[in-house]
Design an enzyme around this catalytic site. Structure first.
Site, mmCIF file in Angstrom:
data_model
loop_
_atom_site.group_PDB
_atom_site.id
_atom_site.type_symbol
_atom_site.label_atom_id
_atom_site.label_comp_id
_atom_site.label_asym_id
_atom_site.label_seq_id
_atom_site.Cartn_x
_atom_site.Cartn_y
_atom_site.Cartn_z
ATOM 1 N N GLY A 365 -8.590 1.062 2.499
ATOM 2 C CA GLY A 365 -8.187 0.941 1.155
ATOM 3 C C GLY A 365 -6.889 1.646 0.669
ATOM 4 O O GLY A 365 -6.329 2.758 1.653
ATOM 5 N N GLY A 368 -5.306 7.175 -2.159
ATOM 6 C CA GLY A 368 -5.596 7.890 -3.411
ATOM 7 C C GLY A 368 -6.706 7.221 -4.361
ATOM 8 O O GLY A 368 -7.036 7.653 -5.394
ATOM 9 N N THR A 372 -11.337 10.033 1.404
ATOM 10 C CA THR A 372 -11.821 11.160 2.211
ATOM 11 C C THR A 372 -12.568 12.138 1.261
ATOM 12 O O THR A 372 -13.775 12.670 1.899
ATOM 13 C CB THR A 372 -10.278 12.176 2.367
ATOM 14 O OG1 THR A 372 -9.356 11.185 3.196
ATOM 15 C CG2 THR A 372 -10.662 13.403 3.260
ATOM 16 N N SER A 688 0.248 -16.673 0.568
ATOM 17 C CA SER A 688 -0.610 -16.878 -0.904
ATOM 18 C C SER A 688 0.328 -17.229 -1.841
ATOM 19 O O SER A 688 -0.095 -17.438 -3.078
ATOM 20 C CB SER A 688 -1.383 -15.569 -1.126
ATOM 21 O OG SER A 688 -0.588 -14.591 -1.426
ATOM 22 N N LYS A 731 -5.754 -8.329 -6.666
ATOM 23 C CA LYS A 731 -4.965 -9.372 -7.177
ATOM 24 C C LYS A 731 -5.397 -9.139 -8.863
ATOM 25 O O LYS A 731 -4.530 -9.368 -9.757
ATOM 26 C CB LYS A 731 -4.866 -10.499 -6.632
ATOM 27 C CG LYS A 731 -4.099 -10.542 -5.208
ATOM 28 C CD LYS A 731 -3.952 -11.907 -4.525
ATOM 29 C CE LYS A 731 -3.395 -11.890 -3.396
ATOM 30 N NZ LYS A 731 -3.447 -13.187 -2.428
#
Length: 808
Positions: A365, A368, A372, A688, A731
């Site tokens: 991902g 932030g 972790t 895309s 998106k």
């Protein structure tokens, strides 16, 4: 030898100009015969030239041996004219040359510099003393005696050379022969060569010999002392052995025996596997036989310490209360339901089956989003120890597998070090930044990780330092990364990948209220009575002060707000603060990001697309405009090759559907088309945006505006088929942020709608399409006939004007 050289010198006539051979790390003296290895192109050409003429060459020493292509300034001006006696070509391309020094000479100038140097030389003629005085004879005898003493102290000089020196009475030749065999530094030898007076040169050689003798005396003294130390060590060893025998007789125990006993006890308490225990006991027996102060004993001692301190049989008991684990996960993280569900599934299976292999999860991902910190929460929920290791920039395989014990300062790899640090054999082990592993000549760490992250192999992981198998099957490995593409295929195949998308503004608001704001208040020593922040202020921070998929910058801005408040409290200005959207800029300054304002109305030739980035989703506007021309297509906005090809395919599709779209055939031949994707400074690529470009082109050519509330994503083919794309959740989040009401997506992406949160599906309508005709039907607005008639009479925008002129 000297007589032969003298005879040859008399017979040979030395020319005024000779090719130059630069030599490194050696000074050639007259009458000296020595082999030289020539490898440089210019030197080889100089040798070839000398062989083809008179076999003579000027030998000049380099001032700095590191210079690969020396200039005349890099060479000493005084050298020796040499005669090439023999040459031999070596397999590696070099030439071995046997040369004999004939006479000293000075290089006056260098008339030729390519392909090799030639020098105009001036022969240096030495004047021999008229008669051998008592002083000269005494000096010759002194030098010979000094040389004999140097040889007796260990200086290596060939016996044949010593015989020649013993018979020499010429001071100049004696000085040259002694200097050439003393192994002097280049600068010192050149200094001797440049002294033209034979007696002065012999005195200088005598001074050098004096210093050499002093050095040899000191060297011999050091060797004698070292030998004495070795004898002393051996004597101490025998005394210790005698003391050991005496203590044994008296029933006393020494420290070494106590150490061995302690190791033996720890080996038994460690409850190692049988194979490991045999190795530990074998090393203990070796230590018992070694001298305690030897270097090898220290190595074996360190190895045994690692062996007994590793948690071979120590493990923590999993907390199998599903509700309690869910509570812990919800306390630490907002949303992330898929990850939480996967952890609870693992706990449920553990509750039913006691022994099972640890899962190997991979969280992918943007930065932030809590990858972790999620690992720490999982460890807390399971009741296990947590170990974290960053793989970013790791290039050495030994970081994973460890170094072999033969290396000085060898240690186990960081996997075994982490297990020792945890103190249990079943911790939650997080491998951060798995997508940023490097690779160089020291090995490939990603290949070493294959064994660690393979449930079928890691039950017998062998670290190079330990050289015995360690069971990693109980460890729960979690890896993290920003993107899947850079993770090697075989490594990716061994992990269960879970994608963590970015957060919506609503989710960030929940995270800020429940986690970030309380945390920062505590860290800055402020209570919630002193500082209150409204939801509207938090939303303003989220939308106008940060633009990210995660919440790192959001936390920084909240921390910035807390610091400003703490400063005012410390200065005694105010005691309580209520932050609203109205007074927020007083503390954080002007907003960094303003809401999108480009699409205030439906426009011709402008369509809204959706893009995926490493930091989450984003929207892109594709602009198309037409102008009078010859049918060329211009693409701007730092588009990648794939995106350029999508534009070509989109234009070809629109041309093939010209009749159904109401576009005359001659339009394409007389109209230039320009497609631009802001912002121009950011590189863009990917397939895309195909349907977005096709919509913009169709809008520009037909004059029909595009619905500004519709965004779209999908790849288009020449036949108008819509192919599926990735990153639909990210998106969708981007579309929600800018107030999009409808999103056109490929029908084959219908399965991905399950991953879209319900509150997004509630606010956004997803339109599933199979063909480009359906896209245009939804995206392009109808223009009523009255408006068409009025616009024909008026001059409008550049797009419609050029289009209508082309049609007319």
């Amino acid at each position: 030898m000297a007589e032969i050289a003298e005879k040859e010198e008399k017979e040979l006539i030395i020319p005024d100009e000779l090719p130059v051979l630069p030599v490194r790390d050696i000074v050639v003296f007259p009458y000296m015969i020595l082999p030289l290895f020539v490898g440089r192109d210019m030197s080889i050409k100089a040798i070839d030239n000398a062989l083809s003429t008179n076999k003579m060459i000027m030998l000049l020493t380099q001032k700095d041996l590191r210079v690969e292509t020396p200039t005349p300034d890099d060479l000493y001006s005084i050298g020796v004219v040499g005669l090439i006696m023999r040459t031999l070509k070596l397999p590696d391309g070099r030439i071995k040359v046997l040369v004999q020094g004939l006479s000293k000479a000075r290089a006056v100038e260098f008339p030729q510099k390519e392909p090799f140097y030639t020098a105009t030389i001036e022969k240096i003629v030495e004047e021999a003393p008229a008669e051998v005085t008592i002083e000269i004879e005494a000096l010759i005898r002194t030098v010979k005696e000094q040389l004999d003493k140097a040889v007796s102290l260990g200086k290596h000089i060939l016996p044949d050379i010593m015989v020649v020196i013993e018979n020499l009475e010429d001071p100049g030749r004696l000085a040259d022969l002694v200097a050439s065999n003393l192994g002097l530094k280049t600068e010192q030898a050149q200094e001797v060569l440049e002294i033209t007076d034979p007696v002065k040169r012999l005195k200088r050689v005598s001074d050098i010999l004096n210093r050499e003798i002093e050095l040899l005396i000191v060297q011999q003294k050091i060797q004698t002392e070292a030998r004495g130390e070795i004898d002393k060590t051996q004597r101490e060893y025998f005394l210790r052995e005698q003391l050991k025998a005496i203590q044994k007789e008296l029933g006393e125990i020494d420290e070494r025996a106590e150490e061995i006993k302690e190791f033996k006890q720890k080996i038994e308490e460690a409850k190692m596997p049988e194979k490991v225990m045999k190795e530990a006991e074998k090393q203990l027996k070796r230590l018992q036989k070694m001298h305690p102060d030897s270097a090898e004993a220290a190595t074996v001692r360190t190895y045994l310490e690692w062996m007994v301190e590793l948690p071979w049989s120590k493990s923590t008991k999993d907390r199998l209360n599903i509700k309690a684990a869910k509570k812990v996960l919800d306390e630490d993280h907002y949303n992330l339901e898929k990850v939480k569900e996967r952890i609870l599934e693992y706990l449920s299976v553990r509750k039913l089956k006691e022994k099972m292999k640890g899962p190997i999860l991979c969280f992918i991902g943007p930065p932030g989003v809590g990858k972790t910190s999620l690992g720490k929460s999982i460890a807390r929920a399971l009741g296990r120890e947590f170990v974290r290791m960053s793989l970013g920039g790791v290039r050495d395989e030994a970081e994973i597998r460890g170094h072999r014990r033969t290396y000085v300062g060898a240690l186990p790899g960081r996997i075994i070090q982490g297990i020792k640090q945890a103190g249990t054999n079943n911790p939650v082990f997080m491998l951060d930044e798995v997508d940023k592993i490097g690779m160089d000549f020291r090995g490939d760490p990603s290949s070493a990780l294959l064994e660690v992250l393979d449930p079928e192999q890691n039950n017998a992981f062998v670290d190079h330092y330990l050289a015995v198998p360690f069971d990693l099957s109980n460890v729960m490995f979690i890896t993290t990364g920003n993107m899947v593409d850079t993770i090697p295929g075989p490594l990716r195949d061994r992990m269960e990948t879970i994608f963590l998308s970015g957060y919506t503004a609503e989710e960030k608001l929940g995270i800020a209220k429940n986690y970030l704001l309380p945390k920062q208040l505590e860290e800055h020593g402020i209570t919630n009575r002193i500082l209150k922040v409204s939801d509207q202020a938090l939303l303003m921070i989220i939308t106008q002060y940060t633009r990210e998929a995660g919440v790192r910058n959001l936390e920084r801005e909240i921390a910035n707000l807390c610091r400003k408040v703490a400063k005012e409290i410390a200065e005694g200005r105010k005691k309580s603060f209520f932050i609203t959207a109205g007074n927020l800029s007083k503390y954080l300054g002007v907003p960094k990001y303003l809401p999108e304002e480009e699409m205030l109305k439906d426009e011709v030739g402008v369509s809204t697309g959706l893009a995926w980035t490493e930091t989450g989703g984003d929207i892109i506007y594709v602009e198309a405009t037409t102008m009078k021309g010859k049918g060329s297509l211009t693409l701007t906005g730092q588009l990648g090759d794939v995106m350029k090809e999508s534009a070509q395919a989109a234009l070809s599709y629109v041309r093939s559907r010209a009749k159904s779209l109401g576009i005359k055939d001659e339009v394409f031949a007389k109209t230039d088309l320009h497609i631009h994707v802001p912002a121009g400074a950011i590189p863009k690529d990917g397939p895309s945006a195909g349907i977005t470009m096709a919509t913009a082109i169709a809008s520009a050519l037909t004059g029909r505006p595009v619905d500004r509330k519709i965004a779209m994503t999908g790849e288009v083919t020449l036949r108008g088929r819509i192919l599926p794309v990735g990153g639909l959740k990210e998106k969708s989040l981007a579309a929600k942020r800018v107030g999009i009401e409808k999103i056109i997506i490929p029908k084959r992406n219908e399965k991905d709608l399950e991953d879209i949160p319900k509150y997004i599906k509630k606010d956004i309508q997803f339109i599933l399409v199979d063909t480009m005709d359906e896209v245009l039907r939804h995206a392009l607005k109808r223009v009523n006939s009255k408006k068409k008639k009025s616009t024909k009479k008026k001059s409008t925008t550049a797009k419609s004007t050029s289009l209508r002129k082309t049609k007319g």
